[in-house]
Design an enzyme around this catalytic site. Structure first.
Site, mmCIF file in Angstrom:
data_model
loop_
_atom_site.group_PDB
_atom_site.id
_atom_site.type_symbol
_atom_site.label_atom_id
_atom_site.label_comp_id
_atom_site.label_asym_id
_atom_site.label_seq_id
_atom_site.Cartn_x
_atom_site.Cartn_y
_atom_site.Cartn_z
ATOM 1 N N LEU A 47 0.827 -1.217 0.000
ATOM 2 C CA LEU A 47 0.000 0.000 0.000
ATOM 3 C C LEU A 47 0.857 1.261 0.000
ATOM 4 O O LEU A 47 0.448 2.298 -0.497
ATOM 5 C CB LEU A 47 -0.906 0.026 1.245
ATOM 6 C CG LEU A 47 -2.016 -1.014 1.336
ATOM 7 C CD1 LEU A 47 -2.669 -0.978 2.705
ATOM 8 C CD2 LEU A 47 -3.066 -0.766 0.262
ATOM 9 N N GLY A 48 2.025 1.168 0.599
ATOM 10 C CA GLY A 48 2.886 2.360 0.649
ATOM 11 C C GLY A 48 4.113 2.129 1.508
ATOM 12 O O GLY A 48 4.222 1.115 2.205
ATOM 13 N N GLY A 50 6.941 4.071 4.257
ATOM 14 C CA GLY A 50 7.141 5.212 5.143
ATOM 15 C C GLY A 50 8.590 5.323 5.561
ATOM 16 O O GLY A 50 9.472 4.689 4.961
ATOM 17 N N PHE A 52 9.984 4.189 8.182
ATOM 18 C CA PHE A 52 10.439 2.846 8.571
ATOM 19 C C PHE A 52 9.420 1.882 7.999
ATOM 20 O O PHE A 52 8.238 2.026 8.256
ATOM 21 C CB PHE A 52 10.435 2.641 10.090
ATOM 22 C CG PHE A 52 10.980 3.787 10.852
ATOM 23 C CD1 PHE A 52 12.340 3.941 11.021
ATOM 24 C CD2 PHE A 52 10.123 4.709 11.416
ATOM 25 C CE1 PHE A 52 12.830 5.004 11.733
ATOM 26 C CE2 PHE A 52 10.607 5.773 12.127
ATOM 27 C CZ PHE A 52 11.976 5.927 12.287
ATOM 28 N N GLY A 53 9.885 0.900 7.292
ATOM 29 C CA GLY A 53 9.017 -0.191 6.892
ATOM 30 C C GLY A 53 8.078 0.082 5.738
ATOM 31 O O GLY A 53 7.978 1.195 5.226
ATOM 32 N N VAL A 55 4.072 -0.827 4.154
ATOM 33 C CA VAL A 55 2.704 -1.168 4.562
ATOM 34 C C VAL A 55 2.037 -1.978 3.445
ATOM 35 O O VAL A 55 2.103 -1.605 2.270
ATOM 36 C CB VAL A 55 1.904 0.120 4.891
ATOM 37 C CG1 VAL A 55 0.472 -0.222 5.270
ATOM 38 C CG2 VAL A 55 2.585 0.911 6.005
ATOM 39 N N LYS A 70 2.036 -2.978 8.755
ATOM 40 C CA LYS A 70 3.339 -2.341 8.559
ATOM 41 C C LYS A 70 4.406 -3.348 8.963
ATOM 42 O O LYS A 70 4.354 -3.891 10.079
ATOM 43 C CB LYS A 70 3.457 -1.071 9.406
ATOM 44 C CG LYS A 70 4.726 -0.278 9.092
ATOM 45 C CD LYS A 70 4.973 0.833 10.080
ATOM 46 C CE LYS A 70 4.282 2.090 9.701
ATOM 47 N NZ LYS A 70 4.784 3.274 10.444
ATOM 48 N N ASP A 162 5.373 14.109 13.827
ATOM 49 C CA ASP A 162 5.570 14.053 12.374
ATOM 50 C C ASP A 162 4.255 14.369 11.668
ATOM 51 O O ASP A 162 3.858 13.685 10.729
ATOM 52 C CB ASP A 162 6.114 12.673 11.965
ATOM 53 C CG ASP A 162 6.725 12.691 10.560
ATOM 54 O OD1 ASP A 162 7.089 13.793 10.078
ATOM 55 O OD2 ASP A 162 6.839 11.623 9.938
HETATM 56 P P1 AMP Z 1 3.712 4.934 7.284
HETATM 57 O O1 AMP Z 1 4.984 4.182 7.345
HETATM 58 O O2 AMP Z 1 2.837 4.687 8.455
HETATM 59 O O3 AMP Z 1 3.944 6.404 6.977
HETATM 60 O O4 AMP Z 1 2.922 4.366 5.991
HETATM 61 C C1 AMP Z 1 3.440 4.445 4.680
HETATM 62 C C2 AMP Z 1 2.309 4.557 3.665
HETATM 63 O O5 AMP Z 1 1.476 3.386 3.749
HETATM 64 C C3 AMP Z 1 1.362 5.724 3.904
HETATM 65 O O6 AMP Z 1 1.808 6.892 3.295
HETATM 66 C C4 AMP Z 1 0.055 5.222 3.322
HETATM 67 O O7 AMP Z 1 0.033 5.432 1.939
HETATM 68 C C5 AMP Z 1 0.111 3.720 3.571
HETATM 69 N N1 AMP Z 1 -0.606 3.369 4.818
HETATM 70 C C6 AMP Z 1 -0.127 3.426 6.080
HETATM 71 N N2 AMP Z 1 -1.035 3.018 6.968
HETATM 72 C C7 AMP Z 1 -2.134 2.682 6.252
HETATM 73 C C8 AMP Z 1 -3.422 2.176 6.601
HETATM 74 N N3 AMP Z 1 -3.749 1.921 7.861
HETATM 75 N N4 AMP Z 1 -4.310 1.929 5.603
HETATM 76 C C9 AMP Z 1 -3.969 2.186 4.312
HETATM 77 N N5 AMP Z 1 -2.775 2.650 3.905
HETATM 78 C C10 AMP Z 1 -1.856 2.896 4.867
#
Ligand code: AMP
Length: 353
Positions: A47-48, A50, A52-53, A55, A70, A162
Site C-alpha cells: 500500500l505504501g 514510510g 520505517f518499513g 505497509v 506495517k 511528524d
Molecule cells: P507509514 O509508514 O505509516 O507512513 O505508511 C506508509 C504509507 O502506507 C502511507 O503513506 C500510506 O500510503 C500507507 N498506509 C499506512 N497506513 C495505512 C493504513 N492503515 N491503511 C492504508 N494505507 C496505509
C-alpha cells in the site's frame, strides 16, 4: 431557488462528519513473539512506504477482515525499539480520528503491526480530486478533526512529532472522516524531562526542532499551523530550495498572507494560523484552545457567513501543483535510495568476488 436550497443542503451534508462504525473494537495489543503471522494472515499487495518499513494490504484468515500491516525488518536494536514504541503508543490510543491497532508480532527479525485499513487515500489527494468541492468550511472540517485527535493524544501525554499531509488519510473516498497515521516518531511526553529530537520533515518542523531545543505538545501545534496554511492556499509557508533553506526559513518563523489565494480566506482562518505559527512555543495555541477558536466552533452554525462556502478554485490549482511536486520529490528520493542500494550491492558483489 429550490435547486439552490437542495445544493446547499448537499454541501452542508457533505460537511457533516458522520460517525462511522469501527471495523473492530478497541484492542490492547501486546507483541506476540512465538507465532508466525502468516498462520493467521494473508499478506497482499503493498500500500505504501514510510520512514520505517512498508505497509501492505492483508486479510485475517479466520474472519476475512481486511487490514493494513506495517512490516519493519530490523537489523539493529534501535530499529526494533522504535517500532516497539510505535506499537506501544498505538495500543494506548483509542480515538475515531487515529488509526487503530489490531495485532502485532515479532517474528524472523521483522516486526508486524496490523492495523485498521484506510481506503480513502491521502487528505491532499482527496481535496484536489475534480469531484471535491474545496471550501474554507471543508478545510475547517478536516482541521477540526486533526485538532480533536491531537488534543486527545496530548491529554494522554503523547506527541506525534511528524504531523504532515501524508500522515492524514481519508477513511473513504466519499466521506469526510480522517485518520492520523504513522506514529514512527511519536513519543511519550514527560513535562519534567526535557525532550529534544533531530527528525521530522523540514517543511512542517517547528523552530524548536530545527534549533534542537526542547520539544513538547506545542511542536505538533506548529505543524498543524503549516498544514492549515497549505490546505487553505496551496502554498507552503517556509519551503525553500532545499532542506537547509527550509530550516533557515523555519528558524526565522517569518511568513506572509500576501498571496492571491489568501484574498478569499477569512480573517478568522488567518487568525487561527497566526496563533499557531508563533516561534515562541509557550505563546503558541494549545489543542484545547484551538478547538475553542472561532474558526472551528463556527463550523456548526448554519446561519454563519456564506463566504466560507465559496469554492477555493485558485487554492485547488495551487494544491494540485503542490501535490504533484511532492510526488516527484518522493519518487526522486526513492530513485536515489534504489541507486544507493544498487551501489551498495555492487560493492558487496565486488568485495565478494
Ligand atoms: P507509514 O509508514 O505509516 O507512513 O505508511 C506508509 C504509507 O502506507 C502511507 O503513506 C500510506 O500510503 C500507507 N498506509 C499506512 N497506513 C495505512 C493504513 N492503515 N491503511 C492504508 N494505507 C496505509
Amino acid at each position: 431557488m429550490l435547486l439552490y436550497f437542495t445544493e446547499y443542503l448537499i454541501l452542508r451534508k457533505s460537511l457533516h462528519v458522520k460517525d462511522v462504525k469501527p471495523p473492530f473494537e478497541y484492542r490492547n495489543v501486546t507483541i506476540k513473539t512465538d507465532e508466525n503471522p502468516a498462520d493467521k494472515y494473508n499478506i497482499l499487495p503493498e500500500l505504501g512506504r514510510g520512514s520505517f518499513g512498508t505497509v501492505f494490504l492483508c486479510k485475517e484468515k479466520a474472519s476475512d477482515l481486511e487490514l493494513a500491516v506495517k512490516i519493519v525488518t530490523y537489523k539493529k536494536k534501535k530499529e526494533k525499539t522504535m517500532m516497539e514504541l510505535e506499537i506501544d503508543i498505538l495500543s494506548s490510543l483509542n480515538h475515531p480520528a487515529i488509526i487503530s491497532i489490531y495485532d502485532a508480532f515479532d517474528y524472523g527479525n521483522k516486526l508486524y503491526c496490523f492495523m485498521e485499513l484506510v481506503q480513502g487515500g491521502e487528505l491532499f489527494e482527496r481535496v484536489i480530486d475534480e469531484d471535491f468541492v474545496l471550501t474554507e468550511r471543508a478545510c475547517a472540517c478536516f482541521i477540526r478533526q486533526i485538532v480533536e485527535a491531537i488534543d486527545y493524544m496530548h491529554s494522554k501525554r503523547i506527541i506525534h512529532l511528524d504531523m504532515k499531509p501524508e500522515n492524514v488519510l481519508c477513511l473513504s473516498k466519499q466521506g469526510n472522516r480522517i485518520k492520523i497515521i504513522d506514529f514512527g516518531f511519536a513519543r511519550r511526553y514527560d513535562p519534567h524531562k526535557q525532550l529534544q529530537v533531530m527528525f521530522g520533515t523540514a517543511e512542517f518542523s517547528a523552530p524548536e526542532v530545527v534549533a534542537f531545543e526542547e520539544i513538547g505538545p506545542w511542536t505538533d501545534m506548529w505543524s498543524i499551523g503549516v498544514i492549515c496554511y497549505v490546505l487553505l492556499s496551496g502554498l507552503s509557508p517556509f519551503v525553500g530550495a532545499d532542506d537547509f533553506e527550509t530550516m533557515t526559513n523555519v528558524s526565522f518563523a517569518k511568513y506572509s498572507f500576501d498571496y492571491a489565494p489568501f484574498e478569499e480566506i477569512s480573517s478568522t482562518a488567518k487568525d487561527f494560523i497566526e496563533k499557531l505559527l508563533i516561534k515562541e512555543p509557550t505563546k503558541r495555541m494549545k489543542a484545547k484552545n484551538a478547538l475553542k477558536h472561532e474558526w472551528l466552533t463556527q463550523l456548526d452554525c448554519i446561519s454563519e457567513s456564506s463566504h466560507k462556502d465559496i469554492t477555493l478554485s485558485l487554492t485547488k490549482t495551487k494544491l494540485k501543483r503542490y501535490v504533484i511536486l511532492r510526488r516527484w520529490r518522493k519518487a526522486a528520493l526513492s530513485v536515489m535510495f534504489i541507486n544507493k542500494l544498487n551501489k551498495l550491492s555492487n560493492s558487496h558483489l565486488l568485495n565478494s568476488c
